[in-house]
Write an enzyme that holds these catalytic residues in place. Structure first.
Site, PDB file in Angstrom:
ATOM      1  N   SER A 165       0.748  -1.063  -0.014  1.00  0.00           N
ATOM      2  CA  SER A 165       0.033   0.044  -0.057  1.00  0.00           C
ATOM      3  C   SER A 165       0.906   1.247   0.062  1.00  0.00           C
ATOM      4  O   SER A 165       1.658   1.357  -1.005  1.00  0.00           O
ATOM      5  CB  SER A 165      -0.978   0.055   1.287  1.00  0.00           C
TER       6      SER A 165
ATOM      7  N   ASP B 175      -9.193  -4.850  -5.370  1.00  0.00           N
ATOM      8  CA  ASP B 175      -8.585  -4.058  -4.081  1.00  0.00           C
ATOM      9  C   ASP B 175      -9.447  -2.758  -4.247  1.00  0.00           C
ATOM     10  O   ASP B 175      -9.374  -1.827  -5.281  1.00  0.00           O
ATOM     11  CB  ASP B 175      -6.956  -3.629  -4.455  1.00  0.00           C
TER      12      ASP B 175
ATOM     13  N   HIS C 296      -7.410  -5.801  -0.119  1.00  0.00           N
ATOM     14  CA  HIS C 296      -6.042  -4.963  -0.060  1.00  0.00           C
ATOM     15  C   HIS C 296      -4.994  -5.660   0.087  1.00  0.00           C
ATOM     16  O   HIS C 296      -4.633  -6.209   1.234  1.00  0.00           O
ATOM     17  CB  HIS C 296      -6.300  -3.833   0.698  1.00  0.00           C
TER      18      HIS C 296
END
Length: 537
Positions: free
Chosen positions: A243, A476, A504
């Site tokens: 991320s 995601d 995610h």
């Protein structure tokens, strides 16, 4: 209810010829004629950076003094005294390295087979505001096997985060009030509320952490990571970032392409993306995931959203929005589940996979909708924003805001741009943008911030770096898959590994992904172009 948006000048002179200078009444130097054209002065050499900068030598030559970590009673899977903890020093301001310094906290899980050790694998779990030490502490078993056999697993808290000079803005009471507060529906009141809230928060951060704010940006954290690389004795940085950790990784590639080793970037934050566009794409991503969850729920017996997959998402969104007028009781010290907290708890579970996280979300919504008890949704909201069972917050939310604003705010959009954004939200995310008005998108999110950064979105090519492994998940919600596709194309040398599934981040959720990542990090061999994996396999 509207879901909150996440959010050097040049000049030219005249022609420079003698005629223009003479016309301006300025003296003209005599021309000199030689047998060859006048030599062009060589460009000034670039300022040395990193280990090449003599002013940084002391930082690069330091060694970490390791000691056994203190066991954390909250963790059950591992005694943390088996890990090693330490700190290393970095300059507060890399342009003035002789000034104040910061201590950066780091945790190491030493390689299980030291005689086969390759080096260190540095981790970042995302955020911004996520603790790399916590990543090692809580997810250490995701690296068990070949990765941990050959690498020291290393997590550090980036500057401004957790144990590394943490940014502080709000106390626990103020944070509770801010997280629970629902924005007014009236557009005029909503705009005034947003401005007042933004000014109050920015002023609190300046009062508590003003000296840190100009220096907590990701580019500085990437420079810190290069100091860490040297401090543990590695010639190249081997790295896995998830991320926001992908943004930290790309900033490292931008700064030190020649020092990059085996770099895995999972669930991409595109460094070239317009900030407002990225926020809108994320809202659209969460709406898509919420609708997918609701349709899946409707196909199961006892779904609190009913049995119609077409209507289920609207039923869920309507219930959550109505909490603004009728917040639910909870089992937590008289606290109530507001619409803001209800959506936060819901979104936090959309980060997860279908089998586990979606099950928890069905149960939490069933308790709230059928029993009028918001306890489970509040629990997940608290967990997401870093609130413990005693009501104390970690600094993840404060540091997230500070780092985002240090990394660059979007410019204020034009009225035409605002209309385009609202139209896109109403078309692609009507449930999550139900009450969104112009004032929700006309501010860039850092308009009251005390520090204005020069950072701007830009494409990272990383010429000279070895092949990078980019990983993306098709479903995601937080970092939509298109960003992973784009970064894999933007980087000079990169491969894209795809996980077909929801949630995610891909690492740790698929045997196929984990095997491909391990092979790349250990052998340096990226997977074949077009490799696709599925959840759990």
């Amino acid at each position: 209810m509207a879901v909150a948006l996440l959010l050097a000048a040049g000049c030219t002179g005249g022609s420079g010829d003698g005629a223009s200078n003479a016309a301006a009444g300025k003296p003209v130097p005599p021309q000199v004629t030689t047998g060859t054209a006048a030599a062009t002065p060589p460009p000034a050499p670039p300022k040395p950076k990193g280990a090449a900068d003599p002013a940084l030598r002391a930082f690069y030559e330091q060694k970490i003094s390791w000691k056994a970590c203190t066991d954390d009673p909250k963790t059950k899977k591992k005694n943390e005294s088996e890990f090693r903890c330490g700190t290393f020093k970095v300059p507060l301001d890399y342009t003035a390295p002789g000034g104040k310094s910061l201590d950066i906290a780091v945790m190491q899980h030493p390689a299980a087979k030291p005689d086969q050790r390759i080096g260190s694998l540095v981790l970042n779990p995302g955020g911004p505001g996520g603790s790399g030490q916590d990543f090692v502490k809580y997810a250490f078993d995701e690296f068990d096997g070949p990765l941990h056999d050959r690498y020291d697993i290393l997590g550090f808290d980036p500057r401004g985060v957790a144990d590394s000079a943490p940014v502080r803005c709000l106390d626990d009471k103020a944070r509770d009030e801010r997280n629970a507060r629902d924005s007014p529906r009236d557009p005029v009141e909503r705009k005034a509320h947003g401005e007042r809230s933004g000014k109050e928060f920015s002023a609190a951060c300046q009062a508590e952490s003003g000296e840190l704010l100009p220096f907590v940006g990701t580019r500085n954290a990437a420079r810190d990571m290069d100091v860490l690389r040297a401090a543990v004795g590695d010639d190249k940085l081997n790295y896995l970032g998830v991320s926001y950790g992908t943004y930290l990784g790309t900033m490292y590639l931008d700064e030190f392409p020649d020092r990059a080793g085996r770099m895995v970037l999972d669930a991409v934050v595109d460094p070239a993306a317009d900030k407002l566009d990225a926020s809108i794409d994320q809202i659209v991503g969460f709406e898509r995931s919420f609708r997918a969850f609701a349709a899946d729920c409707a196909a199961r017996a006892g779904c609190p959203l009913g049995g119609d997959p077409v209507k289920a998402a609207e039923i869920g969104a309507t219930f959550l929005d109505a909490l603004q007028d009728k917040p639910l009781r909870t089992a937590y010290d008289g606290r109530r589940l507001t619409a803001s907290l209800g959506w936060t708890g819901t979104k936090s579970l959309l980060y997860g996979d279908k089998e586990t996280a979606w099950k928890y979300l069905r149960e939490a919504l069933a308790l709230a909708m059928n029993n009028k008890d918001g306890s489970h949704l509040l629990f997940y909201a608290d967990n997401y924003v870093g609130r413990d069972e005693k009501g104390h917050y970690d600094n993840s939310a404060d540091s997230r805001s500070a780092i985002r604003c240090a990394d660059g705010a979007a410019p204020a959009p034009s009225p035409e741009r605002i209309e385009q954004v609202l139209a896109k939200l109403k078309a692609d995310a009507p449930l999550l943008s139900k009450d969104t008005v112009a004032s929700d998108v006309e501010g860039p999110g850092c308009e009251f911030w005390p520090y204005k950064t020069p950072e701007k979105p830009h494409v990272v090519r990383a010429e000279g770096a070895p092949p990078v492994l980019v990983v993306g998940t098709t479903g995601d919600p937080a970092t939509p898959y298109a960003a992973s596709e784009k970064l894999a194309k933007d980087l000079a040398h990169a491969s894209l590994l795809t996980l077909e599934g929801e949630g995610h981040g891909a690492f740790g959720r698929s045997e196929c992904v984990d095997a491909a990542v391990a092979a790349y990090i250990i052998e340096g061999n990226p997977p074949a172009a077009g490799t696709r994996c599925t959840d759990g396999k």
